[in-house]
Design a protein around this motif. Structure first.
Motif, PDB file in Angstrom:
ATOM      1  N   SER A 151      89.972  66.169   0.794  1.00  0.00           N
ATOM      2  CA  SER A 151      90.931  65.082   0.609  1.00  0.00           C
ATOM      3  C   SER A 151      92.383  65.538   0.691  1.00  0.00           C
ATOM      4  O   SER A 151      93.265  64.748   1.022  1.00  0.00           O
ATOM      5  N   ASP A 152      92.675  66.792   0.402  1.00  0.00           N
ATOM      6  CA  ASP A 152      94.037  67.310   0.482  1.00  0.00           C
ATOM      7  C   ASP A 152      94.188  68.339   1.596  1.00  0.00           C
ATOM      8  O   ASP A 152      95.149  69.114   1.614  1.00  0.00           O
ATOM      9  N   GLU A 167      93.169  74.064   6.213  1.00  0.00           N
ATOM     10  CA  GLU A 167      94.295  74.469   5.370  1.00  0.00           C
ATOM     11  C   GLU A 167      94.778  73.290   4.544  1.00  0.00           C
ATOM     12  O   GLU A 167      94.428  72.135   4.804  1.00  0.00           O
ATOM     13  N   TYR A 168      95.606  73.582   3.542  1.00  0.00           N
ATOM     14  CA  TYR A 168      96.200  72.529   2.737  1.00  0.00           C
ATOM     15  C   TYR A 168      97.209  71.754   3.583  1.00  0.00           C
ATOM     16  O   TYR A 168      98.008  72.342   4.318  1.00  0.00           O
ATOM     17  N   ALA A 169      97.200  70.427   3.456  1.00  0.00           N
ATOM     18  CA  ALA A 169      98.130  69.575   4.204  1.00  0.00           C
ATOM     19  C   ALA A 169      99.376  69.371   3.365  1.00  0.00           C
ATOM     20  O   ALA A 169      99.556  68.336   2.732  1.00  0.00           O
ATOM     21  N   ASP A 300      93.985  65.025   9.472  1.00  0.00           N
ATOM     22  CA  ASP A 300      94.793  65.175   8.267  1.00  0.00           C
ATOM     23  C   ASP A 300      94.267  64.193   7.223  1.00  0.00           C
ATOM     24  O   ASP A 300      94.602  63.011   7.233  1.00  0.00           O
ATOM     25  N   TYR A 301      93.397  64.693   6.342  1.00  0.00           N
ATOM     26  CA  TYR A 301      92.805  63.827   5.332  1.00  0.00           C
ATOM     27  C   TYR A 301      93.845  63.356   4.321  1.00  0.00           C
ATOM     28  O   TYR A 301      93.819  62.204   3.890  1.00  0.00           O
ATOM     29  N   LYS A 302      94.755  64.227   3.949  1.00  0.00           N
ATOM     30  CA  LYS A 302      95.736  63.883   2.915  1.00  0.00           C
ATOM     31  C   LYS A 302      96.625  62.723   3.341  1.00  0.00           C
ATOM     32  O   LYS A 302      96.888  61.799   2.567  1.00  0.00           O
TER      33      LYS A 302
END
Length: 319
Positions: A151-152, A167-169, A300-302
């Protein structure tokens, strides 16, 4: 031609359950021991020993409880990670008394499950998860990596170079040469966005675990005058239930600024569309036969966005 989408109604594919996290362990008193999970993944005809098989699916190197890496298919249609029996034996965690219900395109079944302490790939770290143990129908891969825990995150898939990054968005994507598509995230994993099929507004779902693209009966009826002939096709789900459909060459499909021509779609009254409550509107589940035509894809889930970069021939509608 056979399609093997699997749905684990616990954390994955269909909108059958909104329970996004299952921590595992014995079920509490009075609670049904069978959980539902969703996973979508096909059986390919050929497999190449690379990070991308010959139907375009991406294999992610995944560590489970520190063991691995295991080759798991990145499956945006799955709400949870699922593994084969051979991987379960290597991980060595005990099989739980509680089971999971696997919901597929054509049916459902109950499978065993196991509790693991960690799942790791790139920046993705999941702790205390329950995994479904499914039949080895992944054509060389060892299971599927579902969208649980994304989710992020942002996933970048470079099809040309066979690379995947998770990776983190932290900020919005500003990628040159990409077409940005606004998406809706349903049930924490299912990617929904609008496309046009011969001018007909259609709700599309992106499923990197599916080999082929399928459509519901609502879309077929709207486009009925454009279809002539078509080939009968047997669709086999993870439960090995068989459903008959018809495959047609679809009219041009527009996704943002990208137009796909010559796309083939198999239509039937698939169980999965009913599970997602998408029977009454035109809908497509877009598989790797279309996604694999892209040069690169960013999920990009976030920020609930897709970014597509088409090959030159594809961007002009030449493929």
């Amino acid at each position: 031609m056979r399609l093997h989408p699997f749905v684990f109604g616990m954390i994955s594919l269909a909108a059958l359950s909104s329970r996004a996290d299952i921590l595992g362990g014995p079920p509490a008193t009075g609670v049904d021991a069978t959980e539902e999970v969703i996973v979508a993944a096909p059986e390919p005809k050929y497999v190449a020993a690379t990070l991308r098989d010959r139907i375009g699916r991406v294999w992610a190197p995944v560590f489970i409880n520190g063991h691995g890496p295991f080759r798991l298919v990145l499956d945006t249609g799955a709400n949870s990670t699922a593994i084969t029996q051979s991987v379960a034996l290597q991980v060595g965690a005990p099989i739980l008394a509680s089971t999971m219900r696997v919901l597929g395109v054509t049916g459902s079944s109950v499978v065993p499950s196991m509790h693991v302490e960690s799942i790791e790939v790139g920046d993705l770290w999941l702790d205390r998860r329950r995994l479904a143990i499914v039949e080895d129908v992944f054509g060389g891969a060892e299971g599927v990596l579902g969208a649980d825990g994304l989710s992020d995150k942002r996933i970048t898939i470079d099809f040309t170079n066979g690379e995947i990054a998770i990776e983190y968005a932290r900020g919005r994507t500003r990628a040159a040469g990409f077409t940005r598509i606004r998406a809706e995230i349903r049930d924490r994993h299912l990617l929904l966005f609008d496309v046009k099929v011969a001018g007909v507004r259609t709700k599309a779902m992106l499923d990197t675990g599916a080999q082929t693209t399928i459509g519901n009966e609502s879309l077929r009826k709207v486009l009925a005058r454009r279809f002539r002939g078509g080939a009968a096709n047997s669709i086999v789900g993870v439960t090995l239930d068989v459903q008959e459909g018809h495959t047609f060459a679809a009219p041009p499909v527009t996704i943002g600024k990208v137009t796909v021509r010559g796309m083939r779609v198999t239509f039937a009254d698939f169980h999965i569309f009913d599970a997602w409550d998408m029977d009454d509107e035109p809908a497509l589940l877009i598989g790797m036969d279309v996604i694999g035509l892209l040069d690169a894809l960013i999920i990009d889930y976030k920020h609930q966005e897709l970014h597509l970069r088409a090959l030159a021939a594809e961007d002009s509608g030449g493929r």
